[in-house]
Design a protein around this motif. Structure first.
Motif, short mmCIF file in Angstrom:
data_model
loop_
_atom_site.label_atom_id
_atom_site.label_comp_id
_atom_site.label_asym_id
_atom_site.label_seq_id
_atom_site.Cartn_x
_atom_site.Cartn_y
_atom_site.Cartn_z
N LEU A 129 -50.73 65.43 2.18
CA LEU A 129 -52.07 65.32 1.60
C LEU A 129 -53.04 66.25 2.32
CD1 LEU A 129 -52.29 61.41 1.50
CD2 LEU A 129 -51.35 62.93 -0.26
N PHE A 130 -53.85 66.95 1.55
CA PHE A 130 -54.87 67.83 2.11
C PHE A 130 -56.17 67.62 1.34
CE2 PHE A 130 -50.77 69.91 2.60
CZ PHE A 130 -50.75 70.23 3.95
N GLY A 131 -57.29 67.63 2.04
CA GLY A 131 -58.56 67.45 1.35
C GLY A 131 -59.68 68.20 2.05
N PHE A 132 -60.64 68.64 1.25
CA PHE A 132 -61.84 69.31 1.78
C PHE A 132 -63.05 68.84 0.98
CE2 PHE A 132 -65.06 72.63 1.36
CZ PHE A 132 -65.43 72.79 2.69
N GLN A 133 -64.17 68.63 1.67
CA GLN A 133 -65.39 68.17 1.00
C GLN A 133 -66.61 68.78 1.68
OE1 GLN A 133 -67.54 64.35 1.99
NE2 GLN A 133 -66.51 63.66 0.11
N ASN A 151 -83.55 69.77 4.45
CA ASN A 151 -82.22 69.92 3.85
C ASN A 151 -81.16 69.44 4.82
OD1 ASN A 151 -81.41 72.41 5.47
ND2 ASN A 151 -83.22 73.18 4.38
N SER A 152 -79.98 69.25 4.34
CA SER A 152 -78.87 68.83 5.18
C SER A 152 -77.56 69.39 4.64
CB SER A 152 -78.79 67.30 5.26
OG SER A 152 -78.29 66.75 4.06
N GLN A 153 -76.57 69.45 5.52
CA GLN A 153 -75.25 69.98 5.14
C GLN A 153 -74.17 69.13 5.81
OE1 GLN A 153 -74.51 73.36 3.53
NE2 GLN A 153 -72.51 72.39 3.30
N THR A 154 -73.18 68.74 5.05
CA THR A 154 -72.03 68.05 5.63
C THR A 154 -70.75 68.73 5.13
OG1 THR A 154 -71.37 66.43 3.93
CG2 THR A 154 -73.35 65.94 5.21
N PHE A 155 -69.70 68.63 5.93
CA PHE A 155 -68.39 69.07 5.47
C PHE A 155 -67.34 68.24 6.18
CE2 PHE A 155 -69.53 71.86 9.01
CZ PHE A 155 -68.41 71.79 9.83
N GLY A 156 -66.22 68.06 5.51
CA GLY A 156 -65.16 67.23 6.07
C GLY A 156 -63.81 67.60 5.50
N GLY A 157 -62.78 67.02 6.10
CA GLY A 157 -61.43 67.31 5.64
C GLY A 157 -60.48 66.19 5.99
N ARG A 158 -59.31 66.26 5.40
CA ARG A 158 -58.28 65.27 5.71
C ARG A 158 -56.90 65.90 5.58
NH1 ARG A 158 -58.25 60.55 1.22
NH2 ARG A 158 -59.01 59.52 3.11
N ILE A 159 -55.98 65.41 6.39
CA ILE A 159 -54.56 65.73 6.25
C ILE A 159 -53.82 64.40 6.30
CG2 ILE A 159 -54.71 68.05 7.22
CD1 ILE A 159 -53.64 66.90 9.85
N GLY A 160 -52.67 64.35 5.64
CA GLY A 160 -51.95 63.09 5.63
C GLY A 160 -50.57 63.20 5.03
N ASN A 220 -58.73 61.94 9.24
CA ASN A 220 -59.93 62.37 8.51
C ASN A 220 -61.02 62.82 9.48
OD1 ASN A 220 -59.16 61.03 5.68
ND2 ASN A 220 -58.72 59.55 7.30
N TYR A 221 -61.80 63.80 9.04
CA TYR A 221 -62.89 64.32 9.88
C TYR A 221 -64.11 64.57 9.00
CZ TYR A 221 -65.71 67.60 12.59
OH TYR A 221 -66.74 68.23 13.24
N GLN A 235 -65.53 68.92 -3.80
CA GLN A 235 -64.38 68.32 -3.11
C GLN A 235 -63.08 68.77 -3.78
OE1 GLN A 235 -64.84 64.15 -2.09
NE2 GLN A 235 -62.67 63.74 -2.49
N MET A 236 -62.08 69.04 -2.95
CA MET A 236 -60.74 69.40 -3.42
C MET A 236 -59.72 68.55 -2.69
SD MET A 236 -61.04 73.58 -3.57
CE MET A 236 -59.46 73.76 -4.40
N ASP A 237 -58.80 67.94 -3.44
CA ASP A 237 -57.73 67.14 -2.85
C ASP A 237 -56.40 67.64 -3.42
OD1 ASP A 237 -59.07 64.87 -1.25
OD2 ASP A 237 -60.16 64.86 -3.16
N TYR A 238 -55.47 67.97 -2.52
CA TYR A 238 -54.19 68.55 -2.92
C TYR A 238 -53.04 67.74 -2.35
CZ TYR A 238 -50.41 71.92 -3.55
OH TYR A 238 -49.23 72.55 -3.90
N LYS A 239 -52.01 67.53 -3.18
CA LYS A 239 -50.79 66.85 -2.76
C LYS A 239 -49.62 67.83 -2.86
CE LYS A 239 -52.23 62.20 -4.16
NZ LYS A 239 -51.87 60.97 -4.94
N TYR A 240 -48.94 68.01 -1.74
CA TYR A 240 -47.79 68.93 -1.68
C TYR A 240 -46.51 68.11 -1.65
CZ TYR A 240 -44.51 72.45 0.00
OH TYR A 240 -43.43 73.30 0.15
N ASP A 241 -45.64 68.34 -2.63
CA ASP A 241 -44.39 67.58 -2.74
C ASP A 241 -43.39 68.03 -1.68
OD1 ASP A 241 -45.19 66.06 -4.99
OD2 ASP A 241 -44.76 67.75 -6.30
N LEU A 242 -43.06 67.12 -0.77
CA LEU A 242 -41.98 67.39 0.19
C LEU A 242 -40.62 67.11 -0.43
CD1 LEU A 242 -43.46 65.80 3.45
CD2 LEU A 242 -43.19 68.23 2.95
#
Length: 476
Positions: free
Chosen positions: A291-295, A320-329, A340-341, A277-284
């Protein structure tokens, strides 16, 4: 000790008669159930002084929960009250000893032994405030929670014994009276700059809503088990063999505003799960951020998935199984808004014992999970407000969960139809005279949007229902 806990509980009942946030914590947070002090203790000159200079913490809780099902189906309510204490010694040559326990009483609830006459199904939510394995028990539910020895080294520590953990896969999931606890050895290593490393071996689990610890294999199947991929009733409860769970976690924040998380959980002889998982915050500007995220999560069976007999296994052989998701905010000092997705592919069911913790997905909403499903698309949006003094917090969330058909057993373990869910959550921390008290009001409604084939078993306690919760805590 029993009389001591009884005195504490009686004291709490008196407090409630005068005045009375559930501890829904993010799974990335350090557990803080007891709100114990973080003050550094100077090494005592003797074991006696280590005990005399130790720290007592207390936690009392009142919990009301009610579920209103579709017309014609049974409704339920529960009132629970509980209290307990934790003691942790001061440091003695960097060692500390800790112990905690808790009592729960039913002070007025539905009869959970009675099944719904239309569906012949049992209560789902309220019974979990007490002992899931003994639905007729009405009071004096005692639970040994923590019992550990900790060694501290600089900013790191090693803990052996019964303890609280928050990881992506095994976590407190404490939306009831008490959280999930674990038994094992846990290393919290913090000697590298902006990097946290956790390593652990767990050989026991005390799931939320139970009163004792279980071996790892025994802990899976205490909650409802659903069906096998071929549609037959799952029969893995009491039939799984595992020596324990090996866990490695790495969290790194070396890059400004970027948090990277990696967890791998190896449940010996059953299955392996890996999360990135990666979560990034971009300063406006100084006051707001994007906010951006990927998992992504990948799982695979180990050996026969827990049992050579596939009708009694947890994770299908070679599955087996695979999941992926993301977020913007976007967020500022008061408001956070996210979209979120999450996608669980059709490769297989995402499986994680519900006894161990809640889903780590960005789309998670309290009172429902997407564990046990494959071929899922989930979208959730949430707006959260926190006042400047951080004494009041609220959020409103709406999610759409597109699940496989309820008769598609291979992808739908629990027969849950597609649904829309709304959550309204309000939390307040009292100050002044009532400092130490905090309260939460949570309202949940789930709308059915899937085919149910006129079968109420796919509706009862699943969709077309509402759930209301009022929780009052006192910590000292």
């Amino acid at each position: 000790m029993k009389s001591f806990f009884s005195i504490l509980t009686s004291t709490f009942l008196l407090l409630i008669s005068i005045h009375s946030s559930a501890q829904h914590q993010e799974i990335s947070d350090k557990p803080s159930i007891w709100k114990e002090k973080d003050d550094e203790k100077i090494d005592s000159t003797s074991i006696l002084n280590a005990f005399k200079n130790g720290n007592f913490s207390g936690h009392f809780r009142y919990f009301f929960m009610g579920t209103n099902n579709e017309s014609g189906l049974s409704d339920y309510y529960a009132n629970a009250i509980g209290g307990g204490v934790k003691f942790e010694t001061a440091k003695y040559h960097n060692f500390q000893f800790g112990v905690s326990g808790y009592y729960i009483y039913d002070i007025g609830s539905s009869d959970f032994s009675k099944k719904d006459p239309v569906t012949n199904l049992s209560n789902r939510y309220e019974v979990a405030l007490f002992d899931f394995q003994n639905v007729s028990s009405k009071g004096n539910l005692s639970r040994l929670e923590e019992l550990y020895l900790k060694y501290n080294y600089k900013n790191s520590n090693v803990t052996l014994g019964k303890q609280l953990l928050n990881t992506s896969f095994i976590n407190l999931q404490d939306g009831r009276m008490r959280p999930t606890e674990v038994d094992g050895i846990w290393i919290d290593f913090n000697e590298l700059k902006k990097t946290k490393i956790n390593v652990g071996f767990l050989y026991g689990i005390s799931p939320r809503s139970t009163m004792k610890y279980f071996r790892v294999g025994e802990s899976i199947g205490i909650y409802p088990t659903g069906v096998n991929p071929d549609g037959t009733k799952s029969d893995y409860a009491g039939n799984l063999d595992s020596d324990g769970i090996y866990i490695v976690g790495i969290q790194n924040e070396s890059i400004k505003n970027l948090k990277t998380l990696l967890w791998n959980q190896y449940a010996e002889n059953i299955f392996n799960s890996a999360l990135f998982q990666m979560d990034y915050k971009y300063d406006l500007n100084p006051n707001s951020k994007l906010l951006f995220g990927f998992q992504t999560i990948y799982q695979n069976a180990l050996n026969f998935g827990g049992n050579e007999d596939q009708s009694k296994t947890y994770f299908e052989k070679n599955g087996n199984s695979q999941t992926f998701g993301g977020r913007i905010g976007w967020q500022n000092k008061k408001i956070e808004i996210t979209l979120n997705y999450n996608r669980i592919t059709a490769k297989g069911r995402y499986l994680m014992p519900r006894e161990w913790g809640r889903d780590p997905f960005y789309t998670f909403m309290a009172r429902e999970r997407n564990e046990g499903f494959g071929d899922v698309n989930a979208v959730m949006t949430k707006i959260q407000y926190t006042n400047p003094k951080k004494t009041f917090k609220s959020h409103l969330a709406v999610g759409y969960f597109d699940l496989p058909d309820v008769k598609n057993a291979a992808m739908n373990k629990y027969g849950l139809p597609s649904y829309v869910q709304t959550n309204a959550d309000f939390r307040y921390q009292f100050q002044g005279l009532l400092k130490g008290f905090d309260a939460q009001l949570l309202y949940v409604h789930k709308f059915n949007v899937g085919e149910t084939y006129a079968n109420k078993n796919y509706i009862f306690n699943k969709t077309n229902m509402s759930n209301i919760n009022f929780i009052l805590n006192f910590n000292f």
